[in-house]
Design a protein around this motif. Structure first.
Motif, PDB file in Angstrom:
ATOM      1  N   THR A  76       0.856  -1.180   0.000  1.00 33.21           N
ATOM      2  CA  THR A  76       0.000   0.000   0.000  1.00 33.21           C
ATOM      3  C   THR A  76       0.892   1.229   0.000  1.00 33.21           C
ATOM      4  OG1 THR A  76      -1.759  -1.132   1.194  1.00 33.21           O
ATOM      5  CG2 THR A  76      -1.798   1.270   1.240  1.00 33.21           C
ATOM      6  N   CYS A  77       0.759   2.052  -1.018  1.00 35.12           N
ATOM      7  CA  CYS A  77       1.607   3.234  -1.177  1.00 35.12           C
ATOM      8  C   CYS A  77       0.829   4.478  -0.777  1.00 35.12           C
ATOM      9  CB  CYS A  77       2.075   3.350  -2.618  1.00 35.12           C
ATOM     10  SG  CYS A  77       2.963   1.892  -3.185  1.00 35.12           S
ATOM     11  N   ALA A  78       1.370   5.266   0.128  1.00 38.92           N
ATOM     12  CA  ALA A  78       0.753   6.510   0.561  1.00 38.92           C
ATOM     13  C   ALA A  78       1.462   7.662  -0.139  1.00 38.92           C
ATOM     14  CB  ALA A  78       0.841   6.642   2.073  1.00 38.92           C
ATOM     15  N   GLU A  79       1.022   7.952  -1.363  1.00 37.35           N
ATOM     16  CA  GLU A  79       1.629   9.046  -2.131  1.00 37.35           C
ATOM     17  C   GLU A  79       0.692   9.489  -3.247  1.00 37.35           C
ATOM     18  OE1 GLU A  79       4.950   7.856  -4.848  1.00 37.35           O
ATOM     19  OE2 GLU A  79       4.701   5.900  -3.899  1.00 37.35           O
ATOM     20  N   ASN A  80       0.892  10.710  -3.687  1.00 40.57           N
ATOM     21  CA  ASN A  80       0.233  11.223  -4.885  1.00 40.57           C
ATOM     22  C   ASN A  80       1.291  11.185  -5.983  1.00 40.57           C
ATOM     23  OD1 ASN A  80      -1.045  12.705  -2.419  1.00 40.57           O
ATOM     24  ND2 ASN A  80      -2.579  12.773  -4.021  1.00 40.57           N
ATOM     25  N   VAL A  81       0.935  10.614  -7.146  1.00 42.99           N
ATOM     26  CA  VAL A  81       1.907  10.357  -8.211  1.00 42.99           C
ATOM     27  C   VAL A  81       1.567  11.192  -9.444  1.00 42.99           C
ATOM     28  CG1 VAL A  81       2.907   8.570  -9.695  1.00 42.99           C
ATOM     29  CG2 VAL A  81       2.207   7.997  -7.364  1.00 42.99           C
ATOM     30  N   LEU A  82       2.600  11.773 -10.062  1.00 39.44           N
ATOM     31  CA  LEU A  82       2.459  12.527 -11.305  1.00 39.44           C
ATOM     32  C   LEU A  82       3.323  11.876 -12.374  1.00 39.44           C
ATOM     33  CD1 LEU A  82       1.670  14.995 -13.068  1.00 39.44           C
ATOM     34  CD2 LEU A  82       3.614  16.200 -12.042  1.00 39.44           C
ATOM     35  N   VAL A  83       2.684  11.478 -13.488  1.00 31.67           N
ATOM     36  CA  VAL A  83       3.415  10.973 -14.645  1.00 31.67           C
ATOM     37  C   VAL A  83       3.520  12.157 -15.610  1.00 31.67           C
ATOM     38  CG1 VAL A  83       3.494   9.270 -16.491  1.00 31.67           C
ATOM     39  CG2 VAL A  83       2.467   8.660 -14.287  1.00 31.67           C
ATOM     40  N   ARG A  84       4.710  12.697 -15.755  1.00 30.73           N
ATOM     41  CA  ARG A  84       4.927  13.937 -16.521  1.00 30.73           C
ATOM     42  C   ARG A  84       4.787  13.739 -18.026  1.00 30.73           C
ATOM     43  NH1 ARG A  84       6.562  17.534 -12.851  1.00 30.73           N
ATOM     44  NH2 ARG A  84       7.645  16.767 -11.015  1.00 30.73           N
ATOM     45  N   GLU A  85       4.672  14.860 -18.734  1.00 29.41           N
ATOM     46  CA  GLU A  85       4.436  14.883 -20.176  1.00 29.41           C
ATOM     47  C   GLU A  85       5.494  14.134 -20.979  1.00 29.41           C
ATOM     48  OE1 GLU A  85       4.352  17.505 -18.130  1.00 29.41           O
ATOM     49  OE2 GLU A  85       2.583  18.719 -18.576  1.00 29.41           O
ATOM     50  N   ASP A 104      -2.682  13.653  -0.052  1.00 27.38           N
ATOM     51  CA  ASP A 104      -3.094  15.033  -0.327  1.00 27.38           C
ATOM     52  C   ASP A 104      -4.446  15.013  -1.035  1.00 27.38           C
ATOM     53  OD1 ASP A 104      -3.472  17.660  -1.106  1.00 27.38           O
ATOM     54  OD2 ASP A 104      -1.408  17.949  -1.770  1.00 27.38           O
ATOM     55  N   GLY A 105      -5.487  15.420  -0.330  1.00 28.09           N
ATOM     56  CA  GLY A 105      -6.838  15.415  -0.879  1.00 28.09           C
ATOM     57  C   GLY A 105      -7.140  16.545  -1.836  1.00 28.09           C
ATOM     58  N   THR A 106      -6.171  17.432  -2.105  1.00 22.71           N
ATOM     59  CA  THR A 106      -6.416  18.560  -3.003  1.00 22.71           C
ATOM     60  C   THR A 106      -5.931  18.300  -4.428  1.00 22.71           C
ATOM     61  OG1 THR A 106      -4.316  19.640  -2.460  1.00 22.71           O
ATOM     62  CG2 THR A 106      -6.223  20.173  -1.069  1.00 22.71           C
ATOM     63  N   ILE A 107      -5.230  17.184  -4.651  1.00 28.44           N
ATOM     64  CA  ILE A 107      -4.763  16.825  -5.986  1.00 28.44           C
ATOM     65  C   ILE A 107      -5.103  15.361  -6.255  1.00 28.44           C
ATOM     66  CG2 ILE A 107      -2.884  18.526  -6.052  1.00 28.44           C
ATOM     67  CD1 ILE A 107      -0.931  16.286  -5.315  1.00 28.44           C
ATOM     68  N   ALA A 108      -5.036  14.962  -7.512  1.00 27.41           N
ATOM     69  CA  ALA A 108      -5.348  13.583  -7.878  1.00 27.41           C
ATOM     70  C   ALA A 108      -4.326  12.627  -7.263  1.00 27.41           C
ATOM     71  CB  ALA A 108      -5.358  13.429  -9.390  1.00 27.41           C
ATOM     72  N   THR A 109      -4.768  11.433  -6.922  1.00 28.78           N
ATOM     73  CA  THR A 109      -3.854  10.417  -6.401  1.00 28.78           C
ATOM     74  C   THR A 109      -2.885   9.993  -7.499  1.00 28.78           C
ATOM     75  OG1 THR A 109      -5.460   9.652  -4.805  1.00 28.78           O
ATOM     76  CG2 THR A 109      -3.711   8.117  -5.377  1.00 28.78           C
ATOM     77  N   LEU A 110      -3.388   9.762  -8.701  1.00 23.60           N
ATOM     78  CA  LEU A 110      -2.550   9.413  -9.848  1.00 23.60           C
ATOM     79  C   LEU A 110      -2.915  10.346 -10.990  1.00 23.60           C
ATOM     80  CD1 LEU A 110      -0.486   7.630 -11.287  1.00 23.60           C
ATOM     81  CD2 LEU A 110      -2.311   5.970 -11.695  1.00 23.60           C
ATOM     82  N   GLU A 129      -8.095  14.097  -4.599  1.00 30.87           N
ATOM     83  CA  GLU A 129      -9.290  14.764  -5.108  1.00 30.87           C
ATOM     84  C   GLU A 129      -9.948  13.895  -6.181  1.00 30.87           C
ATOM     85  OE1 GLU A 129     -10.509  19.215  -6.543  1.00 30.87           O
ATOM     86  OE2 GLU A 129      -8.557  18.477  -7.161  1.00 30.87           O
ATOM     87  N   ASP A 130      -9.146  13.280  -7.030  1.00 32.51           N
ATOM     88  CA  ASP A 130      -9.588  12.299  -8.020  1.00 32.51           C
ATOM     89  C   ASP A 130      -8.713  11.066  -7.833  1.00 32.51           C
ATOM     90  OD1 ASP A 130     -11.428  13.987  -9.715  1.00 32.51           O
ATOM     91  OD2 ASP A 130      -9.579  15.138  -9.951  1.00 32.51           O
ATOM     92  N   GLY A 131      -9.239   9.876  -8.124  1.00 32.20           N
ATOM     93  CA  GLY A 131      -8.423   8.674  -8.072  1.00 32.20           C
ATOM     94  C   GLY A 131      -7.365   8.716  -9.168  1.00 32.20           C
ATOM     95  N   ILE A 132      -7.832   8.749 -10.430  1.00 33.20           N
ATOM     96  CA  ILE A 132      -6.934   8.855 -11.580  1.00 33.20           C
ATOM     97  C   ILE A 132      -7.430  10.015 -12.426  1.00 33.20           C
ATOM     98  CG2 ILE A 132      -6.041   7.734 -13.653  1.00 33.20           C
ATOM     99  CD1 ILE A 132      -6.605   5.030 -12.319  1.00 33.20           C
ATOM    100  N   LEU A 133      -6.535  10.919 -12.784  1.00 38.61           N
ATOM    101  CA  LEU A 133      -6.869  12.057 -13.636  1.00 38.61           C
ATOM    102  C   LEU A 133      -5.902  12.067 -14.811  1.00 38.61           C
ATOM    103  CD1 LEU A 133      -8.392  14.737 -14.177  1.00 38.61           C
ATOM    104  CD2 LEU A 133      -6.654  15.869 -12.778  1.00 38.61           C
ATOM    105  N   VAL A 134      -6.462  12.017 -16.021  1.00 40.87           N
ATOM    106  CA  VAL A 134      -5.648  12.113 -17.231  1.00 40.87           C
ATOM    107  C   VAL A 134      -5.923  13.496 -17.811  1.00 40.87           C
ATOM    108  CG1 VAL A 134      -5.149  11.085 -19.480  1.00 40.87           C
ATOM    109  CG2 VAL A 134      -5.927   9.632 -17.601  1.00 40.87           C
ATOM    110  N   ASP A 135      -4.878  14.345 -17.888  1.00 42.36           N
ATOM    111  CA  ASP A 135      -5.084  15.703 -18.372  1.00 42.36           C
ATOM    112  C   ASP A 135      -3.907  16.214 -19.179  1.00 42.36           C
ATOM    113  OD1 ASP A 135      -3.287  16.139 -16.269  1.00 42.36           O
ATOM    114  OD2 ASP A 135      -4.361  17.860 -15.469  1.00 42.36           O
ATOM    115  N   ARG A 136      -4.015  17.419 -19.685  1.00 40.14           N
ATOM    116  CA  ARG A 136      -2.981  18.109 -20.464  1.00 40.14           C
ATOM    117  C   ARG A 136      -2.449  17.266 -21.622  1.00 40.14           C
ATOM    118  NH1 ARG A 136       0.697  21.621 -16.282  1.00 40.14           N
ATOM    119  NH2 ARG A 136      -1.017  22.662 -15.259  1.00 40.14           N
ATOM    120  N   GLY A 137      -3.352  16.614 -22.336  1.00 39.59           N
ATOM    121  CA  GLY A 137      -2.973  15.847 -23.512  1.00 39.59           C
ATOM    122  C   GLY A 137      -2.456  14.463 -23.214  1.00 39.59           C
TER     123      GLY A 137
END
Length: 144
Positions: A76-85, A104-110, A129-137
């Protein structure tokens, strides 16, 4: 002699308090999260990132990943992850048993901004804030 009031210990209250304290997560490192980065074309292990609460093994593995790498996550990982462009063709594999709980409940978990990112085999991805968010292309395939 003074009057001393005797109080009875109520077993139900004691049991509730006992189980509450028993199941509290310990800040000393009860949860372990591991992310292993594999080169999918050579099937060789490139690096392993492990944490007990304080670092971010999935984020570290994503940051280090090259094109077509597979990141196998366990625990179980306690982190918010960003996969960059700039990331492409990376697979995040929860192997049917890993979970991500974003603290962090203010940003997506993934949050996925990279291209052709595959997310598969995770139990709950929650907490942000979201479980998985795909954005910015970004583009992603989400399986299970």
């Amino acid at each position: 002699m003074k009057n001393v009031k005797k109080t009875k210990v109520r077993p139900a209250r004691f049991l509730v308090a006992f189980f509450f304290l028993l199941f509290l997560p310990s800040p000393g490192g009860a949860q372990t999260c591991t992310a292993e980065r594999w080169n999918s074309t050579l099937t060789t292990l490139l690096s392993t990132h492990t944490t007990v609460f304080t670092s971010t093994p999935i984020q570290d593995a994503v940051n280090a990943a090259g094109t077509a790498n597979v990141i196998k996550v366990s625990g179980t990982c306690a982190e918010n992850v960003l996969v960059r462009e700039e990331k492409a063709r990376i697979t995040l594999d929860g192997q049917g048993s890993a979970a991500i709980a974003g603290p962090d409940g203010t940003i997506a978990t993934l949050r996925i901004r990279g291209n052709l990112i595959t997310v598969k085999g995770f139990l709950p991805i929650s907490g942000g804030e979201d479980g998985i968010l795909v954005d910015r292309g970004g583009t992603a395939v989400i399986i299970n």
